[in-house]
Design an enzyme around this catalytic site. Structure first.
Site, PDB file in Angstrom:
ATOM      1  N   GLY A  96      62.787  47.079  33.398  1.00 57.59           N
ATOM      2  CA  GLY A  96      61.994  46.491  32.321  1.00 57.59           C
ATOM      3  C   GLY A  96      61.243  47.469  31.435  1.00 57.59           C
ATOM      4  N   GLU A 102      54.925  50.698  33.567  1.00 64.17           N
ATOM      5  CA  GLU A 102      55.486  49.401  33.951  1.00 64.17           C
ATOM      6  C   GLU A 102      55.570  48.508  32.718  1.00 64.17           C
ATOM      7  OE1 GLU A 102      57.363  47.635  35.600  1.00 64.17           O
ATOM      8  OE2 GLU A 102      56.382  47.154  37.500  1.00 64.17           O
ATOM      9  N   ASP A 103      56.549  47.603  32.719  1.00 65.32           N
ATOM     10  CA  ASP A 103      56.656  46.677  31.585  1.00 65.32           C
ATOM     11  C   ASP A 103      55.555  45.625  31.626  1.00 65.32           C
ATOM     12  OD1 ASP A 103      57.720  45.455  33.845  1.00 65.32           O
ATOM     13  OD2 ASP A 103      59.440  44.579  32.818  1.00 65.32           O
ATOM     14  N   ASP A 121      52.238  41.206  36.651  1.00 68.08           N
ATOM     15  CA  ASP A 121      52.126  39.748  36.743  1.00 68.08           C
ATOM     16  C   ASP A 121      51.226  39.414  37.934  1.00 68.08           C
ATOM     17  OD1 ASP A 121      52.647  37.040  36.440  1.00 68.08           O
ATOM     18  OD2 ASP A 121      54.661  37.119  37.255  1.00 68.08           O
ATOM     19  N   ARG A 129      66.578  41.519  27.034  1.00 67.38           N
ATOM     20  CA  ARG A 129      65.928  42.837  26.989  1.00 67.38           C
ATOM     21  C   ARG A 129      66.079  43.515  25.629  1.00 67.38           C
ATOM     22  NH1 ARG A 129      64.699  44.120  32.358  1.00 67.38           N
ATOM     23  NH2 ARG A 129      66.234  43.532  33.918  1.00 67.38           N
TER      24      ARG A 129
END
Ligand code: IMP
Length: 179
Positions: free
Chosen positions: A50, A104-105, A108, A170
């Site tokens: 990601g 990191e994308d 969560d 993506r």
């Protein structure tokens, strides 16, 4: 102009943040890193898949000496976190004594990042921080210190700019939100 609603695996997503908004968020993170890590030659560790677009754009804005390496963690499927965590794959660079910044994308629940920080921390870096493109503060389930945050977003599933929905999405330049 962002596109209209897109459909991935028959799920609908609407335009959420445009390219300019995403670029501003990346630049803001890069500028802070340029200040904080001057003279420290940080080692960026980007978490695939990601983070590839965020990592690439961030690197273009980083003006200090730095290195980058890529790792994988397979721990997530579909639109909700499985909570499963797996080991780091592909880390070849020595972390000991380095100033490490994990790229990191999205954070969560935070479980993935918590696992990464534990495993990287055990390798005795000189310092260890996180730069995430996106964070969902309302979804966070573990205490985490995320020093660099591109954008804090609501607890809704998003795709685009490297982030996928079961493999698709993506490639979009903008960020889309699940309807
Ligand atoms: P966490 O362990 O729950 O923090 O999950 C982190 C990983 O879940 C991220 O690296 C993403 O791969 C994936 N993820 C979480 N939320 C989203 C989302 O809204 N869109 C796409 N992927 C997501």
């Amino acid at each position: 102009m962002p596109q209209a609603t897109i459909s991935l695996h028959n799920k609908e997503f609407t335009p959420y943040l445009n390219e300019a908004e995403l670029a501003a968020a990346v630049r803001q993170v890069a500028q802070r890193i340029n200040q904080d890590y001057a003279g420290k030659t940080p080692l960026f560790i980007a978490v695939l898949n990601g983070s590839f677009m965020f990592a690439a754009d961030l690197m273009k804005e980083v003006t200090i000496d730095c290195e980058i390496s890529f790792i994988r963690v397979a721990s997530y499927q579909g639109t909700s976190s499985t909570g499963e965590v797996k080991e780091i794959l592909g880390l070849q660079d020595a972390v000991e004594g380095r100033h490490v910044v994990v790229l990191e994308d999205i954070v969560d629940t935070g479980h993935t990042m918590q696992m990464l920080l534990e495993q990287l921390g055990a390798r005795n870096p000189a310092s260890l921080e996180v730069a995430t493109f996106l964070i969902k503060p309302d979804a966070l389930q573990v205490p985490l210190n995320v020093k660099y945050q591109g954008l804090a977003i609501p607890n809704k599933f998003v795709v685009g700019y490297g982030l996928d929905y079961d493999g698709l999405g993506r490639n979009y330049r903008e960020l889309y939100q699940a309807v």
